[in-house]
Scaffold this motif. Structure first.
Motif, PDB file in Angstrom:
ATOM      1  N   GLU A  82      15.912   7.321  -6.997  1.00  0.00           N
ATOM      2  CA  GLU A  82      15.637   5.615  -6.906  1.00  0.00           C
ATOM      3  C   GLU A  82      14.942   5.366  -5.610  1.00  0.00           C
ATOM      4  OE1 GLU A  82      18.782   2.008  -6.714  1.00  0.00           O
ATOM      5  OE2 GLU A  82      19.368   3.690  -7.794  1.00  0.00           O
ATOM      6  N   ASP A  83      15.215   6.087  -4.410  1.00  0.00           N
ATOM      7  CA  ASP A  83      14.560   5.845  -3.210  1.00  0.00           C
ATOM      8  C   ASP A  83      12.869   5.925  -3.444  1.00  0.00           C
ATOM      9  OD1 ASP A  83      16.983   5.460  -1.997  1.00  0.00           O
ATOM     10  OD2 ASP A  83      17.129   7.358  -1.273  1.00  0.00           O
ATOM     11  N   GLU A  84      12.643   6.907  -4.067  1.00  0.00           N
ATOM     12  CA  GLU A  84      11.020   7.132  -4.275  1.00  0.00           C
ATOM     13  C   GLU A  84      10.337   6.100  -4.929  1.00  0.00           C
ATOM     14  OE1 GLU A  84       8.130  10.379  -6.066  1.00  0.00           O
ATOM     15  OE2 GLU A  84      10.161  10.572  -6.301  1.00  0.00           O
ATOM     16  N   LEU A  85      11.435   5.589  -6.022  1.00  0.00           N
ATOM     17  CA  LEU A  85      10.754   4.507  -7.032  1.00  0.00           C
ATOM     18  C   LEU A  85      10.662   3.171  -6.124  1.00  0.00           C
ATOM     19  CD1 LEU A  85      12.728   4.730 -10.428  1.00  0.00           C
ATOM     20  CD2 LEU A  85      10.509   5.085  -9.974  1.00  0.00           C
ATOM     21  N   ILE A  86      11.478   3.009  -5.095  1.00  0.00           N
ATOM     22  CA  ILE A  86      11.644   1.786  -4.372  1.00  0.00           C
ATOM     23  C   ILE A  86      10.354   1.821  -3.125  1.00  0.00           C
ATOM     24  CG2 ILE A  86      12.750   0.504  -2.537  1.00  0.00           C
ATOM     25  CD1 ILE A  86      15.426   1.039  -3.958  1.00  0.00           C
ATOM     26  N   ASP A  87      10.258   2.993  -2.817  1.00  0.00           N
ATOM     27  CA  ASP A  87       8.916   3.246  -1.899  1.00  0.00           C
ATOM     28  C   ASP A  87       7.756   2.936  -2.501  1.00  0.00           C
ATOM     29  OD1 ASP A  87      10.767   3.745   0.211  1.00  0.00           O
ATOM     30  OD2 ASP A  87      10.730   5.902   0.019  1.00  0.00           O
ATOM     31  N   VAL A  88       7.543   3.513  -3.660  1.00  0.00           N
ATOM     32  CA  VAL A  88       6.224   3.285  -4.338  1.00  0.00           C
ATOM     33  C   VAL A  88       6.063   1.996  -4.871  1.00  0.00           C
ATOM     34  CG1 VAL A  88       5.133   4.112  -6.558  1.00  0.00           C
ATOM     35  CG2 VAL A  88       6.285   5.862  -5.071  1.00  0.00           C
ATOM     36  N   GLU A  89       7.181   1.259  -5.249  1.00  0.00           N
ATOM     37  CA  GLU A  89       6.955  -0.251  -5.595  1.00  0.00           C
ATOM     38  C   GLU A  89       6.550  -0.950  -4.652  1.00  0.00           C
ATOM     39  OE1 GLU A  89       9.518  -3.809  -7.552  1.00  0.00           O
ATOM     40  OE2 GLU A  89      10.428  -1.795  -7.293  1.00  0.00           O
ATOM     41  N   ILE A  90       7.238  -0.709  -3.382  1.00  0.00           N
ATOM     42  CA  ILE A  90       6.649  -1.383  -2.030  1.00  0.00           C
ATOM     43  C   ILE A  90       5.248  -1.074  -1.754  1.00  0.00           C
ATOM     44  CG2 ILE A  90       7.296  -1.755   0.245  1.00  0.00           C
ATOM     45  CD1 ILE A  90      10.146  -1.338  -0.139  1.00  0.00           C
ATOM     46  N   ALA A  91       5.083   0.072  -2.002  1.00  0.00           N
ATOM     47  CA  ALA A  91       3.660   0.569  -1.409  1.00  0.00           C
ATOM     48  C   ALA A  91       2.554  -0.145  -2.369  1.00  0.00           C
ATOM     49  CB  ALA A  91       3.367   2.019  -1.454  1.00  0.00           C
ATOM     50  N   ALA A  92       2.851  -0.173  -3.610  1.00  0.00           N
ATOM     51  CA  ALA A  92       2.011  -0.747  -4.841  1.00  0.00           C
ATOM     52  C   ALA A  92       1.742  -2.354  -4.417  1.00  0.00           C
ATOM     53  CB  ALA A  92       2.562  -0.523  -5.958  1.00  0.00           C
ATOM     54  N   LYS A  93       2.939  -2.955  -4.213  1.00  0.00           N
ATOM     55  CA  LYS A  93       2.846  -4.368  -3.793  1.00  0.00           C
ATOM     56  C   LYS A  93       1.897  -4.583  -2.730  1.00  0.00           C
ATOM     57  CE  LYS A  93       6.766  -6.150  -6.014  1.00  0.00           C
ATOM     58  NZ  LYS A  93       8.257  -6.679  -5.724  1.00  0.00           N
ATOM     59  N   VAL A  94       2.446  -3.785  -1.655  1.00  0.00           N
ATOM     60  CA  VAL A  94       1.359  -3.892  -0.303  1.00  0.00           C
ATOM     61  C   VAL A  94      -0.056  -3.577  -0.545  1.00  0.00           C
ATOM     62  CG1 VAL A  94       1.163  -3.060   1.903  1.00  0.00           C
ATOM     63  CG2 VAL A  94       3.144  -3.514   1.167  1.00  0.00           C
ATOM     64  N   THR A  95      -0.295  -2.503  -1.368  1.00  0.00           N
ATOM     65  CA  THR A  95      -1.785  -2.329  -1.755  1.00  0.00           C
ATOM     66  C   THR A  95      -2.371  -3.450  -2.625  1.00  0.00           C
ATOM     67  OG1 THR A  95      -1.093   0.163  -1.821  1.00  0.00           O
ATOM     68  CG2 THR A  95      -3.091  -0.439  -2.880  1.00  0.00           C
ATOM     69  N   GLY A  96      -1.574  -3.867  -3.427  1.00  0.00           N
ATOM     70  CA  GLY A  96      -2.170  -5.042  -4.403  1.00  0.00           C
ATOM     71  C   GLY A  96      -2.734  -6.426  -3.509  1.00  0.00           C
ATOM     72  N   GLN A  97      -1.632  -6.375  -2.502  1.00  0.00           N
ATOM     73  CA  GLN A  97      -1.903  -7.938  -1.657  1.00  0.00           C
ATOM     74  C   GLN A  97      -2.943  -7.483  -0.691  1.00  0.00           C
ATOM     75  OE1 GLN A  97       1.765  -8.199   0.230  1.00  0.00           O
ATOM     76  NE2 GLN A  97       2.742  -9.353  -1.520  1.00  0.00           N
ATOM     77  N   GLN A  98      -3.413  -6.138  -0.198  1.00  0.00           N
ATOM     78  CA  GLN A  98      -4.485  -6.080   0.527  1.00  0.00           C
ATOM     79  C   GLN A  98      -5.894  -5.987  -0.076  1.00  0.00           C
ATOM     80  OE1 GLN A  98      -3.384  -2.022   2.084  1.00  0.00           O
ATOM     81  NE2 GLN A  98      -2.101  -2.785   3.760  1.00  0.00           N
ATOM     82  N   GLN A  99      -5.690  -5.467  -1.475  1.00  0.00           N
ATOM     83  CA  GLN A  99      -6.949  -5.505  -2.128  1.00  0.00           C
ATOM     84  C   GLN A  99      -7.091  -6.912  -2.656  1.00  0.00           C
ATOM     85  OE1 GLN A  99      -9.263  -3.421  -3.366  1.00  0.00           O
ATOM     86  NE2 GLN A  99      -8.223  -1.997  -1.974  1.00  0.00           N
TER      87      GLN A  99
END
Length: 127
Positions: A80-97
């Protein structure tokens, strides 16, 4: 030719012919320079809307690709922790792009384009 009824061609007193407020050629030229705009860099006429659409498509594709790469870092059995970290990283990457995405730029007034061109010719710069 028309007899007494000159209104057929808009020549009568009730015609609403629009006249320019600028009377001298110099005034007309100044108004023209103020109103007209040019694309910078110069666009290629009809293909330009196609190029804008293609640039938007390419920008959105890059955004999706960046998010997809982050999501593919998840292992086969994620906790669950890995899923949360990856979800946050995906959102941040999407916003940066998205912040670096393609944006149309407005056309520049013709007066500025002409001034810049004459400065390049003369080798002078404005301060």
């Amino acid at each position: 030719m028309f007899g007494k009824d000159h209104t057929l061609r808009g020549l009568g007193p009730e015609s609403h012919a629009r006249m320019s407020k600028a009377k001298t050629p110099r005034e007309k030229k100044q108004l023209s320079l103020k109103r007209d705009h040019r694309a910078t860099p110069p666009a290629n006429g009809k293909p330009n809307p196609k190029n804008v659409a293609a640039a938007k498509r390419r920008s959105h594709q890059q955004e999706r690709h960046a998010v997809d790469q982050v999501l593919h870092t998840i292992g086969p059995v994620p906790d669950e922790d890995e899923l949360i970290d990856v979800e946050i990283a995906a959102k941040v990457t999407g916003q940066q792009q998205h912040s670096r995405a393609f944006k149309k730029t407005p056309d520049v007034p013709l007066k500025k384009v002409v001034e810049a061109k004459s400065e390049r010719r003369n080798g002078t710069t404005k301060k």
